[in-house]
Design an enzyme around this catalytic site. Structure first.
Site, short mmCIF file in Angstrom:
data_model
loop_
_atom_site.label_atom_id
_atom_site.label_comp_id
_atom_site.label_asym_id
_atom_site.label_seq_id
_atom_site.Cartn_x
_atom_site.Cartn_y
_atom_site.Cartn_z
N LYS A 48 34.25 69.27 85.20
CA LYS A 48 34.07 67.86 85.54
C LYS A 48 33.14 67.66 86.72
O LYS A 48 32.66 66.55 86.96
CB LYS A 48 35.42 67.21 85.80
C1 LIG Z 1 39.40 67.27 81.66
C2 LIG Z 1 39.62 68.66 81.17
C3 LIG Z 1 39.58 68.99 79.81
C4 LIG Z 1 39.43 67.94 78.72
O1 LIG Z 1 38.14 67.41 78.68
P1 LIG Z 1 37.88 66.06 77.85
O2 LIG Z 1 36.46 65.72 78.09
O3 LIG Z 1 38.82 65.05 78.40
O4 LIG Z 1 38.18 66.37 76.42
C5 LIG Z 1 39.71 70.31 79.44
N1 LIG Z 1 39.90 71.28 80.36
C6 LIG Z 1 39.96 71.01 81.69
C7 LIG Z 1 40.18 72.11 82.64
C8 LIG Z 1 39.81 69.70 82.15
O5 LIG Z 1 39.88 69.43 83.46
#
Ligand SMILES: *Cc1c(COP(=O)(O)O)cnc(C)c1O
Length: 436
Positions: A107
């Site tokens: 993210k």
């Molecule tokens: C947010 C997150 C996800 C999921 O990603 P999306 O874009 O919401 O599908 C998967 N793994 C981790 C570690 C995350 O922080």
């Protein structure tokens, strides 16, 4: 490039306004009016491009002329300050590590890109407007957003997290920065946090006085920047003569949606796998054609505990709501915590490689898809390792029966003092926002 609301009841906006608003006034998600096609030259010669050059080629048509090229290049440089290594697990299976950013989760890419775009837009305005970014987190989003906006002028970040339901490191990431970052500890669940945020956005008293925006994954700025590493991974892929398959551990389906947009633009990834935990709304939908979310279930891959993934609407739009067309590019599987634990153990035994619970779910999906093929060895599979295992050390260490080494930046963070404000109800949130 114009963006329209998927609810079709708001006016079209440009890239900057889409980022500033987050959601359209009719509460719909913004969607680009067209998906640009990349030149064959770029795709065929991708080896000649650096990470930053790739990112610029990919995002530029989506930004249009709203940000000058040199500024956009600067934003990309500030966003991509870390690498996306590929680690081979077996002959045709590899992990794409997306966790080398400052908060150790994928993210960081979207959050940093969005933060820098928003900051550019804000500084450009003459009257020095103050913006408040309000975000609910189940763990990783809050840390990435806080870090992305840390010390930015005229931007306050307010993060709501559920008390006792984020991991220790995640809590440190939310509560130890201070300055323009405020952490609010909610007596309740992630859903409660999200409801407070939703209430704030429709509270006429608040939105009259405060420039509120959101930084969750529905924001175009976060969503589209996630395309960068699919292109970079394609450039760096092992076995370039084989068809590339990518498995994405999915919760709100923003990350995989960015991958599918990349494919639509001409990136030769032959198939995507959405790997979910027990929150299996999408695997059930693709099997039955019936979209029926259940109540969300708590799992060890908690960043994917989403029952009604917002970004799936965008994925359906991308395929003109044709489920048969969609299934030619996307397969989805669901796994229990037990299966996930076994996979973490298996990968560790196989290769001494430690996956986090989300990456392990991605691995499982990849294996099942390849095993469904007559000749799995004709494919190169990548699963996205979306977070560093240290973020989920309690779960992972119990499975592999080893201590995970703590990265240096985390060691320093653990020395800092946690600071958060407890809130009980929406009125608490409101008075804190007014006092900003
Ligand atoms: C947010 C997150 C996800 C999921 O990603 P999306 O874009 O919401 O599908 C998967 N793994 C981790 C570690 C995350 O922080």
């Amino acid at each position: 490039m114009k963006y329209y609301s998927l609810n079709n009841n708001s006016k079209n906006v440009g890239f900057i306004e889409a980022i500033e608003r987050g959601l359209a006034p009719d509460r719909g998600l913004y969607f680009p009016s067209e998906i640009p096609e990349l030149s064959n030259y770029f795709v065929n010669n991708i080896k000649k491009y650096s990470d930053h050059e790739i990112a610029f080629q990919v995002i530029n048509p989506f930004v249009g002329n709203e940000i000058p090229n040199d500024v956009l290049k600067g934003i990309i440089k500030k966003t991509l300050k870390f690498n996306f290594p590929i680690v081979n697990i077996s002959k045709n299976i590899a992990s794409l590590e997306l966790f080398q950013g400052p908060t150790l989760a994928f993210k960081d890419v979207g959050a940093r890109f969005m933060a820098n775009c928003l900051s550019y837009a804000n500084l450009k305005e003459k009257e020095n407007k103050k913006i408040t970014v309000l975000v609910a987190t189940s763990g990783d989003t809050g840390g990435a957003v806080a870090n992305g906006f840390y010390k930015f002028k005229n931007i306050d970040v307010v993060i709501l997290f559920p008390k006792g339901k984020v991991s220790e490191i995640q809590e440190y990431q939310l509560t130890t920065l201070g300055k323009n970052i405020t952490a609010l500890e909610v007596e309740g669940s992630f859903d409660d946090c999200q409801n407070f945020v939703k209430n704030a956005f429709i509270d006429p008293e608040l939105i009259k006085k405060i420039n509120l925006t959101s930084a969750n994954s529905i924001n175009v700025g976060r969503w589209l920047a996630q395309m960068f590493y699919y292109f970079i991974a394609y450039r760096d892929r092992p076995n370039p003569d084989k068809e590339l398959i990518v498995s994405v551990p999915s919760g709100n389906f923003g990350n995989i949606c960015a991958g599918l947009v990349s494919k639509k633009m001409g990136l030769p990834i032959s198939h995507f796998i959405a790997s979910t935990n027990s929150n299996d709304t999408i695997p059930r939908f693709l099997n039955t054609g019936i979209y029926k979310p259940k109540k969300s279930i708590q799992t060890i891959s908690n960043a994917m505990d989403v029952a009604n993934p917002s970004n799936f609407l965008r994925i359906q739009k991308l395929f003109n709501n044709d489920i048969f067309g969609l299934k030619k590019s996307l397969t989805a599987y669901s796994y229990s915590d037990k299966q996930t634990e076994k996979a973490i153990n298996k990968i560790y035994k196989l290769k001494n490689y430690i996956t986090d619970p989300h990456g392990a779910v991605g691995y499982l999906g990849l294996i099942d898809f390849l095993n469904s093929k007559k000749e799995p060895e004709n494919y190169q599979g990548l699963f996205l390792e979306t977070a560093h295992p240290i973020k989920f050390s309690k779960t992972v260490e119990k499975i592999i029966k080893e201590k995970i080494e703590i990265p240096n930046e985390i060691k320093n963070m653990l020395k800092r003092k946690k600071k958060s404000t407890p809130i009980k109800d929406y009125n608490d949130l409101k008075s804190i926002l007014f006092s900003k």
